[in-house]
Design an enzyme around this catalytic site. Structure first.
Site, mmCIF file in Angstrom:
data_model
loop_
_atom_site.group_PDB
_atom_site.id
_atom_site.type_symbol
_atom_site.label_atom_id
_atom_site.label_comp_id
_atom_site.label_asym_id
_atom_site.label_seq_id
_atom_site.Cartn_x
_atom_site.Cartn_y
_atom_site.Cartn_z
ATOM 1 N N HIS A 281 0.848 -1.186 0.000
ATOM 2 C CA HIS A 281 0.000 0.000 0.000
ATOM 3 C C HIS A 281 0.883 1.235 0.000
ATOM 4 C CE1 HIS A 281 -3.156 2.818 1.175
ATOM 5 N NE2 HIS A 281 -3.963 1.919 0.651
ATOM 6 N N GLU B 272 -7.864 -5.379 -0.206
ATOM 7 C CA GLU B 272 -8.376 -6.189 -1.313
ATOM 8 C C GLU B 272 -8.294 -7.685 -1.010
ATOM 9 O OE1 GLU B 272 -9.605 -4.411 -3.663
ATOM 10 O OE2 GLU B 272 -8.304 -2.780 -4.288
#
Ligand code: COA
Length: 378
Positions: free
Chosen positions: A264, A319
């Site tokens: 991320h 996700e």
């Protein structure tokens, strides 16, 4: 005075431009917000000060969307889906069945904007209308591409439940509706991510809320932003079993591939949204049979990513556990990115309102690195 001329631009330095440039704007402060706080170091996410885990436990998407738009917390606040205007249904009907759901949703939002009067400045009513329109539009497209008729909204159902009803033609059980609602809450807002930034840039020109959200959907379509959950499913299908995980992941990293559902731009700790969704996934009645494999593969992936990148903490992102939740509620993987977009509507539209309330045209500088001034040949 217009926004464009409100203040003089910073004069470029004479001679070589020595100002610091950060590729991808990483670490650059590009605005202020009172909506979401993403604490990447600690792995915490707050919406208007409230912890994401508490909002999932005690709230619903309708209440969270209302919180983002108005700063008022009312746990009983509901947000039913809204009807799709006839011209938009006609446009969805005209799309090829092979169209990507993200393309259909972007098209639907754009067409919806053309059916509305969206005066400046954008309002909470506009935000609510668009957020409650889009699930109906996506459900309508998903049915039309299978040769089925769209289903009218049931105003007694909250947004996530209403979306599943309009998709499948039957009311989901409570656990399924609750799981998708939890997913919608964790997906609602996330600071200055690429799609939200897009929405703010579009709003800063005094364009309308539908244009801002259509642009945001286009941004979210890219696999580095919103495309990973379906790729998580593909990845696990390739891994197949936990005893193959280490060899498969090492091979993928050796080929320079990215492990989907990891890493991320902001989080250096475990993504709190992944933690909340893992709990939801594990408690689902209809969880996918590969959830156990996903949990085991995660451990191997985290170990190998840490080995490969000791300098940069690459942890599980939202996700990874969005995938089992979305599959568990019965969505096909090709609907995952567009469903993420539905969830993010609350955040996008709240940012549109916030941008409009303190508007200044967003227009950064760029360093010119091309040839020096020259004559056109001939
Ligand atoms: N798998 C393997 N390596 C990864 C990785 C992943 N998921 N995420 C980052 N890295 C590696 C990069 O290869 C890079 O290594 P290098 O410098 O040797 O090339 C290093 O970590 C830094 O990556 P960088 O691309 O600069 O980080 P970023 O902040 O731009 O990346 C993402 C953020 C999300 C784009 C990235 O982590 C990614 O591609 N993840 C997979 C897709 C995904 O899950 N997206 C959903 C995000 S919510």
């Amino acid at each position: 005075m217009t926004d464009a001329t409100a203040a003089p631009p910073t004069p470029a330095a004479a001679g070589p431009d020595e100002r610091r440039y950060s590729p991808g704007l990483e670490g650059v402060l590009a605005g202020e917000t009172a909506l979401g706080r993403v604490d990447g170091q600690q792995g915490r996410l707050l919406y208007r000060g409230y912890r994401i885990g508490d909002l999932v436990e005690r709230g619903s998407y309708g209440a969270v969307a209302n919180l983002l738009w108005t700063d008022a917390w009312d746990a009983s606040h509901r947000l039913p889906t809204a009807a799709v205007p006839d011209p938009v249904v006609a446009i969805l009907r005209a799309l090829p069945a092979s169209a990507k759901p993200m393309d259909a949703l972007r098209t639907a939002v754009s067409a919806w904007g053309a059916t509305q009067t969206l005066d400046w400045p954008p309002t909470v009513e506009q935000a609510r209308a668009l957020t409650s329109f889009s699930p109906s539009a996506l459900a309508a497209f998903a049915r039309l591409r299978e040769g089925k008729d769209p289903i009218e909204p049931d105003p007694s159902l909250d947004l996530a439940e209403g979306f599943l009803f309009q998709l499948n033609g039957e009311r989901p059980d409570h656990g399924t509706a609750r799981a998708l609602d939890a997913y919608f809450i964790v997906g609602a807002e996330h600071g200055f991510n690429a799609s939200t930034f897009t929405a703010r840039v579009i709003t800063s020109t005094r364009s309308d809320i539908a244009s801002a959200v259509a642009g945001a959907i286009g941004t979210m379509k890219g696999p580095l932003h919103g495309g990973a959950p379906s790729e998580v499913v593909d990845q696990l299908a390739k891994v197949r079993s936990v005893d193959r995980a280490e060899a498969w992941i090492r091979g993928a990293l050796d080929r320079g591939e990215r492990l989907m559902g990891f890493g991320h731009r902001v989080y250096r700790a475990y993504d709190p949204r992944a933690a909340a969704l893992r709990t939801v996934a594990e408690s689902m009645e209809h969880k996918p049979d590969w959830l156990e494999l996903a949990i085991q593969v995660e451990d191997v992936a985290l170990r190998l990513l840490a080995e490969r990148h000791p300098e940069r903490a690459i942890k599980t992102n939202v996700e990874y556990y969005a995938a089992p939740v979305l599959q568990g509620v019965g969505l096909t993987p090709d609907l995952f990115p567009a469903t993420f977009s539905l969830a993010r509507h609350a955040g996008w539209t709240a940012h549109v309102l916030e941008q409009a309330a303190m508007n200044r045209l967003i227009r950064p500088d760029v360093r010119y690195v091309g040839p020096s001034e020259r004559d056109v040949p001939g």
